[in-house]
Design a protein around this motif. Sequence first.
Motif, mmCIF file in Angstrom:
data_model
loop_
_atom_site.group_PDB
_atom_site.id
_atom_site.type_symbol
_atom_site.label_atom_id
_atom_site.label_comp_id
_atom_site.label_asym_id
_atom_site.label_seq_id
_atom_site.Cartn_x
_atom_site.Cartn_y
_atom_site.Cartn_z
ATOM 1 N N ASP A 120 35.892 52.321 41.206
ATOM 2 C CA ASP A 120 37.035 53.153 41.597
ATOM 3 C C ASP A 120 37.948 52.474 42.610
ATOM 4 O O ASP A 120 39.161 52.563 42.532
ATOM 5 N N ARG A 121 37.328 51.784 43.555
ATOM 6 C CA ARG A 121 38.176 51.248 44.621
ATOM 7 C C ARG A 121 39.060 50.086 44.175
ATOM 8 O O ARG A 121 39.939 49.664 44.905
ATOM 9 N N HIS A 122 38.791 49.538 42.980
ATOM 10 C CA HIS A 122 39.665 48.466 42.489
ATOM 11 C C HIS A 122 40.784 49.000 41.597
ATOM 12 O O HIS A 122 41.646 48.238 41.169
ATOM 13 N N LEU A 123 40.730 50.297 41.284
ATOM 14 C CA LEU A 123 41.621 50.803 40.233
ATOM 15 C C LEU A 123 43.082 50.860 40.656
ATOM 16 O O LEU A 123 43.977 50.707 39.834
ATOM 17 N N GLU A 124 43.304 51.101 41.938
ATOM 18 C CA GLU A 124 44.692 51.213 42.347
ATOM 19 C C GLU A 124 45.425 49.872 42.243
ATOM 20 O O GLU A 124 46.491 49.782 41.650
ATOM 21 N N GLU A 125 44.809 48.836 42.813
ATOM 22 C CA GLU A 125 45.508 47.546 42.847
ATOM 23 C C GLU A 125 45.290 46.703 41.605
ATOM 24 O O GLU A 125 46.164 45.952 41.204
ATOM 25 N N ASN A 126 44.114 46.791 41.023
ATOM 26 C CA ASN A 126 43.745 45.840 39.972
ATOM 27 C C ASN A 126 43.157 46.475 38.720
ATOM 28 O O ASN A 126 42.161 45.988 38.194
ATOM 29 N N PRO A 127 43.753 47.549 38.204
ATOM 30 C CA PRO A 127 43.072 48.248 37.104
ATOM 31 C C PRO A 127 42.855 47.379 35.871
ATOM 32 O O PRO A 127 41.878 47.549 35.168
ATOM 33 N N TYR A 128 43.773 46.426 35.640
ATOM 34 C CA TYR A 128 43.677 45.660 34.385
ATOM 35 C C TYR A 128 43.032 44.293 34.569
ATOM 36 O O TYR A 128 42.960 43.499 33.644
ATOM 37 N N LYS A 129 42.576 44.015 35.772
ATOM 38 C CA LYS A 129 41.858 42.744 35.980
ATOM 39 C C LYS A 129 40.554 42.782 35.179
ATOM 40 O O LYS A 129 39.870 43.818 35.151
ATOM 41 N N PRO A 130 40.198 41.675 34.521
ATOM 42 C CA PRO A 130 38.917 41.697 33.806
ATOM 43 C C PRO A 130 37.755 41.904 34.783
ATOM 44 O O PRO A 130 37.644 41.187 35.775
ATOM 45 N N ALA A 131 36.933 42.883 34.485
ATOM 46 C CA ALA A 131 35.717 43.089 35.268
ATOM 47 C C ALA A 131 34.606 42.276 34.619
ATOM 48 O O ALA A 131 33.911 41.496 35.270
ATOM 49 N N ILE A 132 34.460 42.459 33.311
ATOM 50 C CA ILE A 132 33.433 41.715 32.560
ATOM 51 C C ILE A 132 34.110 40.913 31.455
ATOM 52 O O ILE A 132 34.911 41.463 30.690
ATOM 53 N N ILE A 133 33.810 39.632 31.398
ATOM 54 C CA ILE A 133 34.159 38.855 30.201
ATOM 55 C C ILE A 133 32.846 38.671 29.468
ATOM 56 O O ILE A 133 31.926 38.029 29.979
ATOM 57 N N TRP A 134 32.779 39.294 28.305
ATOM 58 C CA TRP A 134 31.521 39.232 27.554
ATOM 59 C C TRP A 134 31.653 38.226 26.422
ATOM 60 O O TRP A 134 32.581 38.297 25.621
ATOM 61 N N GLU A 135 30.729 37.281 26.383
ATOM 62 C CA GLU A 135 30.698 36.268 25.328
ATOM 63 C C GLU A 135 29.483 36.569 24.454
ATOM 64 O O GLU A 135 28.348 36.595 24.937
#
Length: 651
Positions: A85-100
């Motif tokens: 939640d705390r990343h949603l305001e500034e960075n909602p579209y930043k990749p959290a997980i890159i799954w290979e």
Amino acid sequence: MTQKSFPISAEFMAAANTTPDKYVTDYQQSIESPEAIDAFWAKRAELIDWIKKPTKVSNVNYDLDDFRIKWFEDGELNISVNCLDRHLEENPYKPAIIWEGDHPSLHKIISFKELHEAVCRLGNSLRKLGVVKGDRVTLYMPMIPEAMVAMLACARIGAVHSVVFGGFSAESLGNRLIDSRSKVVITADEGLRGGKHTPLKANVDHALDMDGTESVEKVIVVHRTGNSIPMSGRRDVWYHNLVDGQSEICEPEVMNAEDPLFLLYTSGSTGKPKGVVHTTGGYITYAISTFRDVFDIKEDDVYWCTADVGWITGHTYSTYAPLANGTTTVMFEGVPEHPTWARIGHIIDKHDVTILYTAPTAIRAMMKEGDAFVRESDRSSLRLLGSVGEPINPEAWDWYYNVVGDGKCPIVDTWWQTETGGILMAPIPGTVDLKPGAAMTPLYGVKPEIVDSDGAILEGPAEGNLVISSGWPGQMRTIYNDHPRFLKTYFSDYPGHYFTGDGAQRDEDGHYWITGRVDDVLNVAGHRLGTAEIESAVVAHPATAEAAIVGMPHEIRGTGICAFIILKSGEEKTDDLKAELKRHVRAEIGPIATLDAIYMVDALPKTRSGKIMRRILRNLAAGQYVGLGDLSTLADSSVINDLVEEVKAGR
Ligand code: WTA
């Protein structure tokens, strides 16, 4: 101990988060006095979003008559809020997980916003199934994003997760379900690694046939490979059906800092695996804090820790620390050799990985295949390498440094344990020249000591058993269901200290070198296995009367498993029986428990009081037949000649 050291490049130093002087000053402050310790950790706790800020910091006492370990005890928080939640305001579209995925054609990028939604949907689903704060949920999953989603969904609603490595057998899973009395199991139809399928759901079914697993009410199954599996009407539900239509808003449970976050079973020197309990506030503070220090984290890092979520490294440094810090974490479903040994390098290039954190066993395996595979990739995005799980031998260190890192990336050799929650020793990059094979320096708040077998604290350059005399926020709080065993295992041998079970050397410069386990725990390919646990699996086979398990040197896995077995009378010593025993132990514990050598012997070396002299067996397993040391306590010394003959003949 090689003393050749590797300076960190000026370029790395210029951009590093910590300087040599800053490390020395901050470290000193972090251990100086109770007030200074509290001031240090109160500052670090500001990295966390608290629902109620703690007014208390540490409350630790290792004396057995007034024992306690509490951190931030009046604080309240929710870890999933910190990770999402705390990343949603500034960075909602930043990749959290890159799954290979296992197959190179398959990958997925999941933003913090998407991850938040998935976690909320599953959190709501679990609540709907009746899971409440404090209930245990067991995860038996492949390396797919749903594994991290499930951990975070448990954290969101206050359920205690217990992740069981997907390579463990049905029997091992069953024992962990019985001990944790889990209400729900989350699994997948099958796991997929290197093109091979693992029957996860079928293993869950077998485990749930065991007496004592009746606490499990529901099994949630992720559709991964799509191969047909039996689903039992009332108990089993498909993950996608369950989360479908659930709200993307899930009220986070308010957790006290000392509420448990998870159990993780690990092997000890005696008895059954123990459920290591980690709590909330101290764990996440320690995780994020050490993550930033050791990996010199920057905003745009793409960080890849190759550990499976079934191990502590996969908890702290694949999942919780990076996500709490808002760092993109790479998750790989497959194995380094699939489709070829060039895979690791290709993944680094494909996703512009900047930090790679892996285990010596993987490094040695890649090294053996030659440099050409690695050179298929350019790896120019890399700036830092990490190692964990076992001592790294200097040859592997050199190869990792020069070939994988092209001679420009510092290596952080990180020493820690399931019990410690996070890294306790590592060279913070930029603060010290690196010595291949040394974990170097303690992290903030950690006060290591080397003691002799009588518990006397040794000063200066020394070798002995490694204990920690301070407390730190990420440390385990108890063994689930067995607090007496917790006190006995870790705080009784050296009163007033936490005993690590490891040996260590401190060199002239005050740097630490971990020499390996001093108890009956084997570290096979960086995975912990108790000799007692393997012995009881061996003697569960009807042909065996007695068994002794010791470690032996292994080129790739660091330590291999060597079994000395006495058969029941009338059983014949045959190669078929050896193969059968090998299969049997793998089925009992899991493929990580593969016997590398089996000797069928007539007698074991025992003391007059009946204790097996493992030291002798370790020497024999390593091919040392002479200079076996003091044999005067042996009950029957004639055993030795026969043993040597039997081992030499490979019987
Ligand atoms: C060993 C893994 C040398 C050690 C995080 C420890 C290491 C055990 C290192 C814990 C290292 C871990 N150098 N030895 N950098 N890291 N170990 O609980 O023997 O799976 O006690 O935790 O691994 O294994 P565990």
